[in-house]
Design a protein around this motif. Structure first.
Motif, PDB file in Angstrom:
ATOM      1  N   PHE A 221     -15.223   4.782  12.405  1.00  0.00           N
ATOM      2  CA  PHE A 221     -13.961   4.926  11.691  1.00  0.00           C
ATOM      3  C   PHE A 221     -13.940   6.228  10.903  1.00  0.00           C
ATOM      4  N   ARG A 222     -12.798   6.884  10.914  1.00  0.00           N
ATOM      5  CA  ARG A 222     -12.504   7.993  10.014  1.00  0.00           C
ATOM      6  C   ARG A 222     -11.378   7.490   9.104  1.00  0.00           C
ATOM      7  N   ILE A 223     -11.708   7.239   7.851  1.00  0.00           N
ATOM      8  CA  ILE A 223     -10.778   6.594   6.927  1.00  0.00           C
ATOM      9  C   ILE A 223     -10.179   7.633   5.989  1.00  0.00           C
ATOM     10  N   LEU A 224      -8.856   7.707   5.957  1.00  0.00           N
ATOM     11  CA  LEU A 224      -8.169   8.585   5.015  1.00  0.00           C
ATOM     12  C   LEU A 224      -7.521   7.718   3.936  1.00  0.00           C
ATOM     13  N   PRO A 225      -8.058   7.731   2.719  1.00  0.00           N
ATOM     14  CA  PRO A 225      -7.506   6.895   1.646  1.00  0.00           C
ATOM     15  C   PRO A 225      -6.336   7.592   0.938  1.00  0.00           C
ATOM     16  N   THR A 226      -5.312   6.824   0.609  1.00  0.00           N
ATOM     17  CA  THR A 226      -4.203   7.306  -0.199  1.00  0.00           C
ATOM     18  C   THR A 226      -4.304   6.706  -1.593  1.00  0.00           C
ATOM     19  N   VAL A 227      -4.432   7.562  -2.598  1.00  0.00           N
ATOM     20  CA  VAL A 227      -4.405   7.102  -3.989  1.00  0.00           C
ATOM     21  C   VAL A 227      -2.946   6.876  -4.372  1.00  0.00           C
ATOM     22  N   ALA A 228      -2.666   5.752  -5.005  1.00  0.00           N
ATOM     23  CA  ALA A 228      -1.285   5.435  -5.357  1.00  0.00           C
ATOM     24  C   ALA A 228      -1.215   4.754  -6.724  1.00  0.00           C
ATOM     25  N   ARG A 229      -0.179   5.081  -7.460  1.00  0.00           N
ATOM     26  CA  ARG A 229       0.136   4.361  -8.701  1.00  0.00           C
ATOM     27  C   ARG A 229       1.023   3.180  -8.343  1.00  0.00           C
ATOM     28  N   VAL A 230       0.633   1.996  -8.778  1.00  0.00           N
ATOM     29  CA  VAL A 230       1.399   0.781  -8.484  1.00  0.00           C
ATOM     30  C   VAL A 230       2.023   0.265  -9.766  1.00  0.00           C
ATOM     31  N   LYS A 231       3.313   0.094  -9.740  1.00  0.00           N
ATOM     32  CA  LYS A 231       4.047  -0.418 -10.896  1.00  0.00           C
ATOM     33  C   LYS A 231       3.800  -1.913 -11.024  1.00  0.00           C
ATOM     34  N   PRO A 232       3.439  -2.412 -12.208  1.00  0.00           N
ATOM     35  CA  PRO A 232       3.245  -3.856 -12.371  1.00  0.00           C
ATOM     36  C   PRO A 232       4.543  -4.632 -12.126  1.00  0.00           C
ATOM     37  N   GLY A 233       4.381  -5.913 -11.839  1.00  0.00           N
ATOM     38  CA  GLY A 233       5.531  -6.775 -11.595  1.00  0.00           C
ATOM     39  C   GLY A 233       5.685  -7.202 -10.156  1.00  0.00           C
ATOM     40  N   PHE A 234       4.836  -6.699  -9.277  1.00  0.00           N
ATOM     41  CA  PHE A 234       4.892  -7.069  -7.866  1.00  0.00           C
ATOM     42  C   PHE A 234       4.383  -8.502  -7.667  1.00  0.00           C
ATOM     43  N   ARG A 235       4.806  -9.104  -6.585  1.00  0.00           N
ATOM     44  CA  ARG A 235       4.313 -10.416  -6.187  1.00  0.00           C
ATOM     45  C   ARG A 235       3.690 -10.271  -4.801  1.00  0.00           C
ATOM     46  N   LEU A 236       2.508 -10.832  -4.644  1.00  0.00           N
ATOM     47  CA  LEU A 236       1.802 -10.713  -3.374  1.00  0.00           C
ATOM     48  C   LEU A 236       2.034 -11.936  -2.495  1.00  0.00           C
ATOM     49  N   SER A 237       1.911 -11.717  -1.196  1.00  0.00           N
ATOM     50  CA  SER A 237       1.974 -12.790  -0.207  1.00  0.00           C
ATOM     51  C   SER A 237       0.827 -12.548   0.769  1.00  0.00           C
ATOM     52  N   ILE A 238      -0.242 -13.333   0.623  1.00  0.00           N
ATOM     53  CA  ILE A 238      -1.467 -13.093   1.372  1.00  0.00           C
ATOM     54  C   ILE A 238      -1.310 -13.527   2.828  1.00  0.00           C
ATOM     55  N   ASN A 239      -1.624 -12.617   3.735  1.00  0.00           N
ATOM     56  CA  ASN A 239      -1.631 -12.915   5.169  1.00  0.00           C
ATOM     57  C   ASN A 239      -3.013 -13.476   5.514  1.00  0.00           C
ATOM     58  N   LYS A 240      -3.120 -14.780   5.624  1.00  0.00           N
ATOM     59  CA  LYS A 240      -4.418 -15.426   5.798  1.00  0.00           C
ATOM     60  C   LYS A 240      -5.075 -15.119   7.149  1.00  0.00           C
ATOM     61  N   SER A 241      -4.334 -14.566   8.079  1.00  0.00           N
ATOM     62  CA  SER A 241      -4.953 -14.173   9.342  1.00  0.00           C
ATOM     63  C   SER A 241      -5.799 -12.912   9.173  1.00  0.00           C
ATOM     64  N   GLU A 242      -5.590 -12.185   8.079  1.00  0.00           N
ATOM     65  CA  GLU A 242      -6.330 -10.952   7.854  1.00  0.00           C
ATOM     66  C   GLU A 242      -7.129 -10.953   6.546  1.00  0.00           C
ATOM     67  N   VAL A 243      -6.606 -11.652   5.541  1.00  0.00           N
ATOM     68  CA  VAL A 243      -7.168 -11.550   4.186  1.00  0.00           C
ATOM     69  C   VAL A 243      -7.321 -12.942   3.585  1.00  0.00           C
ATOM     70  N   ASP A 244      -8.464 -13.201   2.970  1.00  0.00           N
ATOM     71  CA  ASP A 244      -8.665 -14.473   2.277  1.00  0.00           C
ATOM     72  C   ASP A 244      -8.168 -14.436   0.852  1.00  0.00           C
ATOM     73  N   ASP A 245      -8.216 -13.257   0.221  1.00  0.00           N
ATOM     74  CA  ASP A 245      -7.874 -13.184  -1.195  1.00  0.00           C
ATOM     75  C   ASP A 245      -7.552 -11.744  -1.565  1.00  0.00           C
ATOM     76  N   ALA A 246      -6.818 -11.572  -2.667  1.00  0.00           N
ATOM     77  CA  ALA A 246      -6.579 -10.269  -3.270  1.00  0.00           C
ATOM     78  C   ALA A 246      -6.810 -10.414  -4.770  1.00  0.00           C
ATOM     79  N   PHE A 247      -7.378  -9.396  -5.372  1.00  0.00           N
ATOM     80  CA  PHE A 247      -7.742  -9.478  -6.790  1.00  0.00           C
ATOM     81  C   PHE A 247      -7.781  -8.081  -7.374  1.00  0.00           C
ATOM     82  N   GLU A 248      -7.804  -7.996  -8.696  1.00  0.00           N
ATOM     83  CA  GLU A 248      -7.817  -6.705  -9.380  1.00  0.00           C
ATOM     84  C   GLU A 248      -9.119  -6.537 -10.150  1.00  0.00           C
ATOM     85  N   VAL A 249      -9.636  -5.311 -10.142  1.00  0.00           N
ATOM     86  CA  VAL A 249     -10.851  -4.948 -10.866  1.00  0.00           C
ATOM     87  C   VAL A 249     -10.495  -3.818 -11.827  1.00  0.00           C
TER      88      VAL A 249
END
Length: 223
Positions: A142-170
């Motif tokens: 893999f050649r991975i190109l990361p995009t740094v982004a500012r995310v505005k609070p207030g979003f709501r997530l909808s987890i796609n369980k076929s790809e992701v088990d969980d999402a969390f913030e550190v």
């Protein structure tokens, strides 16, 4: 002489300064090494660089894009995912939202935004892309190109369980504190190579995700 931006208290990371530095230091020029196997992204580790040279000769380049979503809380955080346990590649590992760049994606940025929507339902209207971080290569081609982004609070997530088990913030302060950057080593065809790990509570952040976070620290949090 390079000094960390966070000199005494990592918990006091200034989000405005972090985003200002990111805007000043990053851009949207796509590096040719994203698709050119003859250009080997440098890791700073001799063993890893040698491994990447070997991999580039043996496997086709697999262009990918990820989003580094820095949530603009008073104490900013980074949104990460835990990949689904049933996946063939990197099952159960901690990752950024992202994946391979499709032919229908207009750019690596578009691929990262699309994957973030598909994996965790992060709506683009909350995302302010800032720029590409350095190209990161892995032992799987893999050649991975990361995009740094500012995310505005207030979003709501909808987890796609076929790809992701969980999402969390550190907390960004934790991830940008070099005291939390463990260096480990492993063998590749008789050569020793190093990799980073950043354990956080019950989460074990390591491999490409930790490596990309280390690059983020070096590019943005060092003067």
């Amino acid at each position: 002489m390079n000094e960390p931006m966070l000199k005494n208290d990592p918990a006091a990371i200034n989000s405005a300064e972090f985003f200002d530095r990111s805007r000043a230091r990053l851009g949207f020029d796509v590096p040719p090494g994203l698709v050119d196997p003859n250009i080997i992204p440098k890791s700073g580790d001799q063993g890893t660089d040698r491994m990447l040279e070997i991999i580039a000769r043996e496997q086709p380049v697999r262009p990918a894009a990820v989003l580094i979503p820095v949530v603009d809380h008073p104490q900013p955080t980074v949104l990460l995912t835990q990949r689904a346990a049933h996946l063939n590649d990197h099952a159960g590992q901690i990752a950024f939202p992202g994946g391979k760049i499709d032919s229908t994606d207009a750019s690596p940025l578009d691929a990262a935004l699309r994957e973030a929507e598909e994996e965790v339902g992060l709506n683009r209207k909350f995302v302010e892309p800032i720029g590409y971080l350095d190209l990161y290569a892995t032992g799987f081609g893999f050649r991975i190109l990361p995009t740094v982004a500012r995310v505005k609070p207030g979003f709501r997530l909808s987890i796609n369980k076929s790809e992701v088990d969980d999402a969390f913030e550190v907390p960004l302060a934790f991830l940008m504190d070099p005291a939390n950057h463990q260096v480990h080593s492993k063998e590749f065809r008789g050569m020793e190579r190093s990799y980073y790990a950043m354990p956080f509570a019950e989460r074990y952040i390591w491999g490409a995700t930790a490596g990309i976070l280390r690059v983020l620290y070096e590019r943005i949090c060092l003067t």
